[in-house]
Design a protein around this motif. Structure first.
Motif, PDB file in Angstrom:
ATOM      1  N   MET A  65       0.827  -1.209   0.000  1.00 23.52           N
ATOM      2  CA  MET A  65       0.000   0.000   0.000  1.00 23.52           C
ATOM      3  C   MET A  65       0.861   1.258   0.000  1.00 23.52           C
ATOM      4  N   VAL A  66       1.923   1.263   0.792  1.00 22.84           N
ATOM      5  CA  VAL A  66       2.806   2.429   0.849  1.00 22.84           C
ATOM      6  C   VAL A  66       3.496   2.631  -0.495  1.00 22.84           C
ATOM      7  N   MET A  67       3.947   1.541  -1.121  1.00 24.33           N
ATOM      8  CA  MET A  67       4.594   1.644  -2.426  1.00 24.33           C
ATOM      9  C   MET A  67       3.601   2.138  -3.481  1.00 24.33           C
ATOM     10  N   GLY A  68       2.377   1.653  -3.435  1.00 28.39           N
ATOM     11  CA  GLY A  68       1.356   2.120  -4.370  1.00 28.39           C
ATOM     12  C   GLY A  68       1.064   3.596  -4.210  1.00 28.39           C
ATOM     13  N   GLU A  69       0.988   4.054  -2.973  1.00 27.07           N
ATOM     14  CA  GLU A  69       0.749   5.478  -2.720  1.00 27.07           C
ATOM     15  C   GLU A  69       1.929   6.322  -3.202  1.00 27.07           C
ATOM     16  N   SER A  70       3.151   5.832  -2.980  1.00 30.83           N
ATOM     17  CA  SER A  70       4.345   6.555  -3.448  1.00 30.83           C
ATOM     18  C   SER A  70       4.369   6.648  -4.968  1.00 30.83           C
ATOM     19  N   LEU A  71       4.045   5.549  -5.638  1.00 30.52           N
ATOM     20  CA  LEU A  71       3.998   5.569  -7.105  1.00 30.52           C
ATOM     21  C   LEU A  71       2.916   6.517  -7.615  1.00 30.52           C
ATOM     22  N   ARG A  72       1.806   6.560  -6.915  1.00 29.15           N
ATOM     23  CA  ARG A  72       0.730   7.465  -7.328  1.00 29.15           C
ATOM     24  C   ARG A  72       1.194   8.919  -7.249  1.00 29.15           C
ATOM     25  N   TRP A  73       1.835   9.274  -6.144  1.00 28.70           N
ATOM     26  CA  TRP A  73       2.358  10.633  -6.009  1.00 28.70           C
ATOM     27  C   TRP A  73       3.437  10.906  -7.051  1.00 28.70           C
ATOM     28  N   GLY A  74       4.269   9.896  -7.335  1.00 30.78           N
ATOM     29  CA  GLY A  74       5.286  10.051  -8.370  1.00 30.78           C
ATOM     30  C   GLY A  74       4.676  10.311  -9.735  1.00 30.78           C
ATOM     31  N   GLY A  75       3.587   9.604 -10.044  1.00 37.32           N
ATOM     32  CA  GLY A  75       2.889   9.829 -11.308  1.00 37.32           C
ATOM     33  C   GLY A  75       2.317  11.233 -11.405  1.00 37.32           C
ATOM     34  N   TRP A  76       1.709  11.709 -10.321  1.00 39.45           N
ATOM     35  CA  TRP A  76       1.162  13.064 -10.317  1.00 39.45           C
ATOM     36  C   TRP A  76       2.262  14.113 -10.474  1.00 39.45           C
ATOM     37  N   ILE A  77       3.371  13.909  -9.786  1.00 42.34           N
ATOM     38  CA  ILE A  77       4.488  14.859  -9.891  1.00 42.34           C
ATOM     39  C   ILE A  77       5.060  14.857 -11.301  1.00 42.34           C
ATOM     40  N   LEU A  78       5.191  13.668 -11.901  1.00 39.46           N
ATOM     41  CA  LEU A  78       5.699  13.565 -13.266  1.00 39.46           C
ATOM     42  C   LEU A  78       4.764  14.253 -14.260  1.00 39.46           C
ATOM     43  N   ALA A  79       3.465  14.049 -14.097  1.00 31.82           N
ATOM     44  CA  ALA A  79       2.494  14.692 -15.000  1.00 31.82           C
ATOM     45  C   ALA A  79       2.519  16.208 -14.833  1.00 31.82           C
ATOM     46  N   THR A  80       2.568  16.677 -13.596  1.00 33.00           N
ATOM     47  CA  THR A  80       2.613  18.121 -13.346  1.00 33.00           C
ATOM     48  C   THR A  80       3.904  18.722 -13.890  1.00 33.00           C
ATOM     49  N   GLY A  81       5.024  18.027 -13.679  1.00 37.49           N
ATOM     50  CA  GLY A  81       6.300  18.505 -14.195  1.00 37.49           C
ATOM     51  C   GLY A  81       6.331  18.576 -15.706  1.00 37.49           C
TER      52      GLY A  81
END
Length: 165
Positions: A70-86
């Motif tokens: 669950m923690v890894m999934g949440e981290s990947l989700r935030w990483g995806g959002w940061i990548l899209a925003t960037g």
């Protein structure tokens, strides 16, 4: 009548000992969809839940792995959002041309891939975490493990009560 009273006293002692040593674990979701764990109604951290579940090592291991998922999934989700925003910031930070659009397209595709993987990981982690908690609570309520129990022993020569710890 004395033996019945003594039996009732022993039985109540066993029930009270079980209730005090094994808390009931539950969870709820916060605004962001993350689990908040509760032990006897008090908010606790996942590490404390693992300690409580150590009485049943297979449930504790399942909980630990599921919580990591669950923690890894949440981290990947935030990483995806940061990548899209960037990628969007990069697109609009200068002159829009074909090279910049291709880079943004690649980054956006990567962000979508990360988000898709993260949703699946988090959902599976939640399911496995809830399964581990339900299994632990079931075993605690049924009296499996190393807690006191009161049993009636019957043999061909004798009959009696046995209080096991």
């Amino acid at each position: 009548m004395k033996s019945f009273s003594f039996t009732l006293l022993l039985f109540s002692v066993v029930l009270l000992a079980q209730a005090q040593t094994n808390p009931r674990i539950s969870y709820r979701e916060n605004f962001f969809g993350n689990h908040i764990y509760l032990a006897n109604g008090e908010k606790v951290k996942a590490a404390e839940i693992e300690k409580l579940m150590s009485l049943f090592p297979e449930d504790a291991l399942l909980f630990s792995k599921a919580n990591q998922k669950m923690v890894m999934g949440e981290s990947l989700r935030w990483g995806g959002w940061i990548l899209a925003t960037g990628s969007l910031v990069y697109l609009f930070s200068g002159e829009i041309n074909q090279q910049r659009a291709l880079i943004v397209g690649g980054l956006t595709l990567g962000a979508i891939t990360l988000s898709t993987i993260s949703v699946s990981m988090k959902r599976n982690g939640k399911r496995e975490t809830s399964h581990a908690i339900e299994s632990f609570n079931y075993k605690v309520s049924r009296g499996f493990g190393y807690e006191p129990s009161l049993k009636i022993k019957i043999s061909p020569l004798a009959m009696g009560l046995s209080l096991n710890f």
